[in-house]
Design an enzyme around this catalytic site. Structure first.
Site, mmCIF file in Angstrom:
data_model
loop_
_atom_site.group_PDB
_atom_site.id
_atom_site.type_symbol
_atom_site.label_atom_id
_atom_site.label_comp_id
_atom_site.label_asym_id
_atom_site.label_seq_id
_atom_site.Cartn_x
_atom_site.Cartn_y
_atom_site.Cartn_z
ATOM 1 N N GLY A 1 -11.917 -5.905 1.607
ATOM 2 C CA GLY A 1 -12.228 -4.493 1.362
ATOM 3 C C GLY A 1 -12.273 -3.606 2.598
ATOM 4 O O GLY A 1 -12.984 -2.602 2.600
ATOM 5 N N SER A 2 -11.483 -3.939 3.630
ATOM 6 C CA SER A 2 -11.508 -3.044 4.796
ATOM 7 C C SER A 2 -10.860 -1.700 4.450
ATOM 8 O O SER A 2 -11.273 -0.654 4.974
ATOM 9 C CB SER A 2 -10.839 -3.688 6.015
ATOM 10 O OG SER A 2 -9.460 -3.838 5.815
ATOM 11 N N ASN A 3 -9.874 -1.711 3.561
ATOM 12 C CA ASN A 3 -9.309 -0.425 3.113
ATOM 13 C C ASN A 3 -10.310 0.347 2.257
ATOM 14 O O ASN A 3 -10.379 1.570 2.345
ATOM 15 C CB ASN A 3 -8.006 -0.644 2.346
ATOM 16 C CG ASN A 3 -6.829 -0.845 3.270
ATOM 17 O OD1 ASN A 3 -6.403 0.103 3.939
ATOM 18 N ND2 ASN A 3 -6.314 -2.060 3.357
ATOM 19 N N LEU B 1 -5.376 -8.286 -6.330
ATOM 20 C CA LEU B 1 -4.272 -9.227 -6.526
ATOM 21 C C LEU B 1 -3.870 -9.418 -7.993
ATOM 22 O O LEU B 1 -3.350 -10.463 -8.377
ATOM 23 C CB LEU B 1 -4.638 -10.584 -5.908
ATOM 24 C CG LEU B 1 -4.876 -10.540 -4.390
ATOM 25 C CD1 LEU B 1 -5.322 -11.895 -3.868
ATOM 26 C CD2 LEU B 1 -3.623 -10.070 -3.658
ATOM 27 N N ASP C 1 4.376 -3.555 -6.926
ATOM 28 C CA ASP C 1 4.951 -2.881 -5.751
ATOM 29 C C ASP C 1 6.196 -2.066 -6.057
ATOM 30 O O ASP C 1 7.093 -1.940 -5.224
ATOM 31 C CB ASP C 1 5.301 -3.923 -4.662
ATOM 32 C CG ASP C 1 4.094 -4.738 -4.252
ATOM 33 O OD1 ASP C 1 2.992 -4.171 -4.216
ATOM 34 O OD2 ASP C 1 4.259 -5.933 -3.972
ATOM 35 N N LEU D 1 -2.288 -7.362 -11.730
ATOM 36 C CA LEU D 1 -1.675 -6.148 -12.290
ATOM 37 C C LEU D 1 -2.734 -5.435 -13.120
ATOM 38 O O LEU D 1 -3.506 -6.084 -13.823
ATOM 39 C CB LEU D 1 -0.519 -6.522 -13.221
ATOM 40 C CG LEU D 1 0.853 -6.779 -12.630
ATOM 41 C CD1 LEU D 1 1.839 -7.076 -13.761
ATOM 42 C CD2 LEU D 1 1.358 -5.602 -11.809
ATOM 43 N N GLU E 1 -2.954 0.984 8.072
ATOM 44 C CA GLU E 1 -3.346 1.156 6.667
ATOM 45 C C GLU E 1 -4.603 2.011 6.557
ATOM 46 O O GLU E 1 -4.713 2.871 5.689
ATOM 47 C CB GLU E 1 -3.623 -0.202 6.011
ATOM 48 C CG GLU E 1 -2.390 -1.066 5.849
ATOM 49 C CD GLU E 1 -2.702 -2.371 5.124
ATOM 50 O OE1 GLU E 1 -3.470 -2.371 4.156
ATOM 51 O OE2 GLU E 1 -2.173 -3.427 5.550
ATOM 52 N N ASN F 1 -1.423 2.281 -4.614
ATOM 53 C CA ASN F 1 -1.640 0.965 -4.005
ATOM 54 C C ASN F 1 -1.204 1.042 -2.547
ATOM 55 O O ASN F 1 -0.335 1.849 -2.195
ATOM 56 C CB ASN F 1 -0.808 -0.095 -4.734
ATOM 57 C CG ASN F 1 -0.966 -1.468 -4.111
ATOM 58 O OD1 ASN F 1 -2.083 -1.932 -3.853
ATOM 59 N ND2 ASN F 1 0.153 -2.131 -3.834
ATOM 60 N N HIS G 1 0.384 -1.376 0.486
ATOM 61 C CA HIS G 1 1.067 -2.659 0.679
ATOM 62 C C HIS G 1 1.363 -2.826 2.173
ATOM 63 O O HIS G 1 1.800 -1.878 2.823
ATOM 64 C CB HIS G 1 2.364 -2.655 -0.129
ATOM 65 C CG HIS G 1 3.066 -3.970 -0.109
ATOM 66 N ND1 HIS G 1 2.649 -5.036 -0.885
ATOM 67 C CD2 HIS G 1 4.123 -4.413 0.614
ATOM 68 C CE1 HIS G 1 3.438 -6.082 -0.639
ATOM 69 N NE2 HIS G 1 4.337 -5.723 0.261
HETATM 70 C C1 GRF Z 1 -4.179 -5.087 2.942
HETATM 71 O O1 GRF Z 1 -3.293 -5.553 3.925
HETATM 72 C C2 GRF Z 1 -3.429 -4.394 1.839
HETATM 73 O O2 GRF Z 1 -2.277 -3.735 2.285
HETATM 74 C C3 GRF Z 1 -3.032 -5.527 0.964
HETATM 75 O O3 GRF Z 1 -4.109 -6.417 0.993
HETATM 76 C C4 GRF Z 1 -4.841 -6.241 2.205
HETATM 77 C C5 GRF Z 1 -6.239 -5.941 1.813
HETATM 78 O O4 GRF Z 1 -7.094 -5.889 2.921
HETATM 79 N N1 GRF Z 1 -2.665 -5.055 -0.342
HETATM 80 P P1 GRF Z 1 -8.566 -5.355 2.726
HETATM 81 O O5 GRF Z 1 -9.208 -6.149 1.580
HETATM 82 O O6 GRF Z 1 -8.496 -3.903 2.417
HETATM 83 O O7 GRF Z 1 -9.255 -5.631 4.027
#
Ligand code: GRF
Length: 204
Positions: A20-22, A98, A158, A100, A187, A115, A117
């Site tokens: 969950g860093s994003n 991970l 994707d 759909l 990202e 999303n 990627h």
């Molecule tokens: C990221 O690289 C994202 O692009 C991919 O999965 C990874 C998730 O990283 N879909 P995080 O859980 O957000 O750290």
């Protein structure tokens, strides 16, 4: 009193499976005002996803969504859609999710689901292309650049319209881990920026 609906902050649900860093980048952007929306619901298919802790730390409501807990895929999809609607969710951001999304949700939120990627789609996308698999494939290809892509989500992995990309150079001594880290840094900038543009109607 005059109401101005367009100035209301949008509500975002973020779907995760892992670290969950994003998600954190979106939460931080929301708090700083860079993103004029609130992350109000975090959904994970993995009970142990660290991203759930991040959400809890921010007092954001969480939900574990497992299709196998329902009688049928149809019931599962309908329940998820109902929960999204009950919370008045405007946009969905999948971030390392991970699975759909159920097609009933994709239909109801058409052009409102994004999303991120970790490669330059349409290259290195599709089923099985996640995590280190992506970066290994890039390194094996000999490509001199990789990057991150934010795209709209449809019923295929994707596959939706590409909104934005950020490029990074592939270095001679890169490992999948070092490349992943360089892409991830991009990202964290690209995802909030792109969602803000989407909210502001820049892709219409
Ligand atoms: C990221 O690289 C994202 O692009 C991919 O999965 C990874 C998730 O990283 N879909 P995080 O859980 O957000 O750290």
């Amino acid at each position: 009193m005059e109401s101005n609906v367009s100035s209301e902050r949008k509500k975002i649900a973020v779907f995760i499976s892992g670290g969950g860093s994003n998600l954190q980048a979106l939460i931080d952007a929301s708090k700083s005002g860079q993103l004029t929306a609130d992350i109000v619901w975090v959904v994970s298919n993995m009970k142990k996803a660290f991203g759930l802790k991040r959400a809890e730390n921010e007092h954001i409501e969480t939900f574990i969504y497992k299709k196998k807990n329902y009688d049928s895929p149809k019931t599962a999809g309908n329940d998820l859609l109902q929960k999204l609607q009950e919370r008045n969710i405007d946009y969905i951001a999948t971030a390392g999710y991970l699975q759909l999304l159920p097609s009933v949700v994709v239909k109801a939120f058409r052009n409102k689901i994004v999303n991120i990627h970790p490669a330059l789609l349409p290259k290195y996308g599709g089923k099985g292309m996640y995590g280190q698999n992506v970066h290994k494939a890039v390194l094996e290809s000999g490509d001199s650049e990789s990057g991150a892509t934010v795209h709209l989500v449809d019923e295929i992995y994707d596959n939706g319209k590409i909104l934005e990309q950020a490029k990074v150079a592939v270095l001679d001594d890169d490992t999948p881990e070092s490349l992943a880290a360089r892409v991830l840094e991009q990202e964290h900038k690209l995802y909030p920026e792109t969602i803000e543009k989407l909210i502001k109607g820049k892709y219409e």
